[in-house]
Design a protein around this motif. Structure first.
Motif, short mmCIF file in Angstrom:
data_model
loop_
_atom_site.label_atom_id
_atom_site.label_comp_id
_atom_site.label_asym_id
_atom_site.label_seq_id
_atom_site.Cartn_x
_atom_site.Cartn_y
_atom_site.Cartn_z
N GLY A 103 71.86 72.47 58.32
CA GLY A 103 71.23 73.26 57.29
C GLY A 103 70.10 72.43 56.41
N GLN A 104 70.23 71.13 56.57
CA GLN A 104 69.40 70.28 55.42
C GLN A 104 68.29 69.94 56.31
OE1 GLN A 104 72.06 67.11 55.01
NE2 GLN A 104 73.10 67.96 53.45
N THR A 105 66.95 69.87 55.75
CA THR A 105 65.90 69.45 56.15
C THR A 105 65.59 68.08 55.49
OG1 THR A 105 64.47 70.38 54.56
CG2 THR A 105 64.72 71.59 56.64
N TYR A 106 65.34 67.11 56.50
CA TYR A 106 64.77 65.60 56.11
C TYR A 106 63.42 65.43 55.92
CZ TYR A 106 69.68 65.30 57.08
OH TYR A 106 71.21 65.43 57.14
N ILE A 107 63.25 64.46 55.14
CA ILE A 107 61.65 64.04 54.80
C ILE A 107 61.20 63.13 56.07
CG2 ILE A 107 60.23 62.66 53.33
CD1 ILE A 107 61.30 65.40 52.02
N THR A 108 60.08 63.42 56.80
CA THR A 108 59.61 62.72 57.76
C THR A 108 58.67 61.64 57.40
OG1 THR A 108 57.78 64.22 58.06
CG2 THR A 108 59.82 64.69 59.21
N LEU A 109 58.38 60.63 58.14
CA LEU A 109 57.36 59.59 57.97
C LEU A 109 56.02 60.28 57.55
CD1 LEU A 109 56.88 56.63 57.96
CD2 LEU A 109 56.29 56.97 60.29
N GLU A 110 55.55 61.24 58.31
CA GLU A 110 54.52 61.96 58.04
C GLU A 110 54.15 62.85 56.69
OE1 GLU A 110 50.56 62.63 58.83
OE2 GLU A 110 51.76 61.48 60.15
N THR B 279 65.60 57.55 51.79
CA THR B 279 64.62 57.66 52.74
C THR B 279 63.60 57.43 52.54
OG1 THR B 279 66.51 59.06 53.66
CG2 THR B 279 64.29 59.78 54.69
N ILE B 280 62.86 57.81 51.40
CA ILE B 280 61.57 57.72 50.98
C ILE B 280 61.34 56.26 50.84
CG2 ILE B 280 59.97 58.08 48.95
CD1 ILE B 280 61.28 60.58 48.41
#
Length: 91
Positions: free
Chosen positions: A17-24, A57-58
């Motif tokens: 249910g979590q969304t993660y930050i992508t490189l893009e 992550t960022i």
């Protein structure tokens, strides 16, 4: 609401249910910050992303994109490398 079968894998940016930050997404945030004349760094990127994503992550994505200094972990030298390349000795 759709249910996910046990055999389907979650997408690379979604898990439990979590969304993660992508490189893009980080790349787009950096471009937006540069266009606005703002400094590119983890805090401003996270604000640009709507307070989403962990700083770890960022920062990892910023290093990949070349906006942050490499991690000092594993370095044989003492001290911390600053963004401008200078070194700060431990206290």
């Amino acid at each position: 609401m759709q249910t996910r079968s046990a055999l389907q894998r979650p997408s690379m940016t979604e898990s439990k249910g979590q969304t993660y930050i992508t490189l893009e997404q980080v790349r787009e945030a950096c471009i937006a910050l540069l266009t606005q004349g703002r400094r590119v760094g983890p805090v401003n990127v996270r604000l640009q992303l709507g307070n989403r994503g962990s700083y770890a992550t960022i920062t990892r994505h910023l290093r990949t994109l070349g906006f942050a200094a490499p991690s000092p972990r594993g370095s044989k030298k003492e001290g911390v490398t600053q963004a401008d390349g200078s070194r700060q000795l431990p206290r």
